[in-house]
Enzyme design. Sequence first.
Site, mmCIF file in Angstrom:
data_model
loop_
_atom_site.group_PDB
_atom_site.id
_atom_site.type_symbol
_atom_site.label_atom_id
_atom_site.label_comp_id
_atom_site.label_asym_id
_atom_site.label_seq_id
_atom_site.Cartn_x
_atom_site.Cartn_y
_atom_site.Cartn_z
ATOM 1 N N ALA A 51 14.713 14.923 71.082
ATOM 2 C CA ALA A 51 13.597 14.569 71.961
ATOM 3 C C ALA A 51 13.719 15.129 73.391
ATOM 4 O O ALA A 51 12.799 15.811 73.873
ATOM 5 C CB ALA A 51 13.424 13.051 71.970
ATOM 6 N N ARG A 92 5.084 19.339 67.580
ATOM 7 C CA ARG A 92 5.702 18.200 66.888
ATOM 8 C C ARG A 92 5.109 16.914 67.485
ATOM 9 O O ARG A 92 5.035 16.780 68.701
ATOM 10 C CB ARG A 92 7.239 18.192 67.057
ATOM 11 C CG ARG A 92 7.924 19.392 66.407
ATOM 12 C CD ARG A 92 9.439 19.196 66.325
ATOM 13 N NE ARG A 92 9.803 18.310 65.241
ATOM 14 C CZ ARG A 92 11.052 17.837 65.056
ATOM 15 N NH1 ARG A 92 12.007 18.162 65.912
ATOM 16 N NH2 ARG A 92 11.322 17.049 64.041
ATOM 17 N N ASP A 240 13.282 8.921 69.335
ATOM 18 C CA ASP A 240 12.256 9.921 69.658
ATOM 19 C C ASP A 240 11.078 9.328 70.403
ATOM 20 O O ASP A 240 10.389 10.016 71.154
ATOM 21 C CB ASP A 240 11.762 10.612 68.384
ATOM 22 C CG ASP A 240 12.834 11.551 67.872
ATOM 23 O OD1 ASP A 240 13.754 11.082 67.178
ATOM 24 O OD2 ASP A 240 12.774 12.744 68.226
#
Length: 349
Positions: A51, A92, A240
Amino acid sequence: MPQPTIEWIGACDGFVRIIDQTRLPNEYVTLEITSPVEMFAAIKRLSIRGAPAIGIAGAYGLVLAVGKTCLDSEEALFVVLEEAADYLKSSRPTAVNLFWAIDRAMSAARTTGGEGVDAVRSALFEEARAIHEEDMAVCRKIGQVGQQIMPDPARVLTHCNAGALATADYGTALAVIYRANELGKRVSVMADETRPLLQGSRLTAWELMNAGIDVKVICDNTAAAVLKAGMVDLVITGADRIAANGDAANKVGTLGVAVLAHEFGVPFYVAAPVSTFDMSISEGDLIPIEERPPEEVTEGFSVRTAPAGVGVFCPAFDVTPARYISAIITERGLISRPDVASVAQVVDG
Ligand code: MRU
């Protein structure tokens, strides 16, 4: 680490160098990323991942979008930037750091309105550099804060990779381990292999071995047995995206480990920077979960392990409800027994 996971080379018309994590541990190669298209692809195929690292990559991706343009109107420059921001964000969906870093860099660019294209470019570049440098300091702080929950000796189980390869410095979950090692605590680690892309065995094992830390890889389905057998003192993973109530999304398989840790009375910790909290999301079920291509399960690393054409469900992340989390380790301190109030106290400050 032999060299940084991500680095900017040159002035604001420079480029980004990353370690290509798809090639580890067999080959150690770096890639030069010179455009948003290359950055998008690198994030999507997980050459750069984790992340905080993809947040930094996203911000640098914006700098790449305008670093070499000869546009002389701010209006035209912002059209290019807005387009690049949306494009990079679509690489993403789960790690909120990507969105946070891109929005932060865009806001910095906007504050220069009216001062000309060079001012916009330098504001963007400075902000991307600041995001990068701040992450280094944040990793160190998380490592230090985490010592409150690190016994000596400590046998730690971790899942996926939340280490140097996922950040600008020495990680989040692994920062706690690295710092304990620096302080002379006796630390050993069990790294879940982390199907299907094996971030645990390929990346966590690789970087811990490089650092001289005692690490054993276990298959994901061995976690239950080692937790039941009392072979683990604590579990630490990264995250994340963390919702306002403390529910935490992390690599798929984390939820199972958290439930098992709860069952066998082993504390389960999440280590993450404040930039991983998404206070606009009230609970974990609302976190968008990325689905990855079926081939990552059926023919990962070019070896077919399932019949051609079989159906596959391949979410990249799962969400651990806050009730399974003993504490969240942040750079601002520990959030014990996370809930709406304790999260807000630390994150909103
Ligand atoms: O798909 P990945 O490899 O990007 O997933 C990474 C993780 O799940 C990490 O645990 C998380 O991003 C935290 S990294 C400090």
